[in-house]
Write a protein that holds these residues in place. Structure first.
Motif, short mmCIF file in Angstrom:
data_model
loop_
_atom_site.label_atom_id
_atom_site.label_comp_id
_atom_site.label_asym_id
_atom_site.label_seq_id
_atom_site.Cartn_x
_atom_site.Cartn_y
_atom_site.Cartn_z
N ILE A 122 0.85 -1.19 0.00
CA ILE A 122 0.00 0.00 0.00
C ILE A 122 0.89 1.24 0.00
O ILE A 122 1.80 1.36 0.83
N VAL A 123 0.62 2.13 -0.93
CA VAL A 123 1.30 3.43 -0.98
C VAL A 123 0.25 4.50 -0.72
O VAL A 123 -0.81 4.50 -1.36
N ILE A 124 0.54 5.39 0.21
CA ILE A 124 -0.35 6.52 0.47
C ILE A 124 0.22 7.75 -0.23
O ILE A 124 1.38 8.11 -0.03
N VAL A 125 -0.61 8.35 -1.08
CA VAL A 125 -0.23 9.56 -1.82
C VAL A 125 -0.92 10.76 -1.18
O VAL A 125 -2.12 10.73 -0.92
N GLY A 126 -0.15 11.79 -0.93
CA GLY A 126 -0.72 13.01 -0.37
C GLY A 126 0.33 14.10 -0.29
O GLY A 126 1.54 13.81 -0.26
N ARG A 127 -0.11 15.34 -0.30
CA ARG A 127 0.79 16.50 -0.26
C ARG A 127 1.83 16.43 -1.37
O ARG A 127 2.98 16.83 -1.21
N GLY A 128 1.42 15.84 -2.49
CA GLY A 128 2.26 15.84 -3.67
C GLY A 128 3.14 14.62 -3.86
O GLY A 128 3.63 14.37 -4.95
N GLY A 129 3.38 13.86 -2.78
CA GLY A 129 4.30 12.73 -2.89
C GLY A 129 3.82 11.50 -2.16
O GLY A 129 2.65 11.39 -1.79
N VAL A 130 4.74 10.56 -1.95
CA VAL A 130 4.43 9.33 -1.23
C VAL A 130 4.61 9.57 0.26
O VAL A 130 5.71 9.86 0.74
#
Length: 237
Positions: free
Chosen positions: A195-203
């Motif tokens: 699982i990768v969480i994407v947020g604030r532009g990045g990982v």
């Protein structure tokens, strides 16, 4: 060779709106990757870039070692909204543009539980059945990589659970790479190798999921699964 190698991916729609900024990510071949994150944080933007449907502002994406410069038959996509032609019957939808034989098309129709419905029109099917047609069609096209953009978000819990099982069975059978966007933590834990969480532009987080398969309601009572769920929810805040 990785299914995807992403370096410095930046997408800016207009000044002040930059959902992705300098994102780096590798996706190994055969992995079931779930991309998790709140709405508006770049998940679908990332998937559209991987599909070649959106040209990034900066950065490089390679699929199977080759630069992504537009849509390609080696990358199939299942959208959130129904995208199957309403003027084609079930079998014709699955066979449309397919690189599979008639026997393989029939196999995928059986695999998604639509045997006997081959001559039905999409308007005769429920939302879950139409999604099964879309899944059969994308597997029948035999891409190396499947991209799935919150495909089950509009469906009820029981229908989603059945479709999770269908996708996982086909993934295990074919060995495809799947990148699956979702905002649902439980869905991600059920499906993913990682699982990768994407947020604030990045990982923001990159977490392996090692619970044995098949996974189901039993994970709700699993201490380690609950710890992972809590950690993911904290990362999403």
């Amino acid at each position: 060779m990785n299914a995807f190698e992403i370096r410095g991916l930046t997408v800016q729609y207009q000044p002040g709106i930059t959902p992705l900024k300098n994102l780096d990510l590798d996706v190994p071949n055969g992995q079931f990757l779930c991309v998790l994150g709140p709405s508006g944080q770049g998940k679908s933007t990332l998937l559209r870039c991987l599909a070649g449907l959106l040209v990034p502002t900066e950065g490089v994406i390679r699929a199977q070692g080759k630069p992504v410069e537009g849509p390609d038959a080696s990358r199939g996509m299942v959208f959130q909204q129904d995208a199957i032609p309403g003027w084609l019957r079930v079998r014709d939808n699955v066979a449309l543009g397919s690189r599979s034989t008639d026997e393989q098309v029939a196999h995928f129709i059986r695999a998604v539980g639509l045997e006997g419905r081959e001559k039905d029109w999409p308007r005769q099917l429920s939302g879950g059945m139409r999604k099964r047609v879309a899944i059969a069609a994308v597997f029948a096209n035999d891409p190396d990589i499947l991209l799935m953009d919150e495909p089950f978000s509009s469906l009820d819990h029981l229908t989603r659970t059945g479709l999770h099982e269908t996708v996982l069975q086909l993934w295990e059978e074919t060995g495809k790479t799947i990148v699956f966007v979702t905002h649902d933590v439980d869905e991600a834990i059920t499906l993913a190798d990682r699982i990768v969480i994407v947020g604030r532009g990045g990982v923001r987080a990159d977490v392996p999921v090692t619970f044995p398969r098949p996974r189901g309601e039993n994970l709700r009572m699993d201490v380690d699964a609950n710890l992972l769920r809590a950690a993911l929810l904290e990362s999403l805040k």
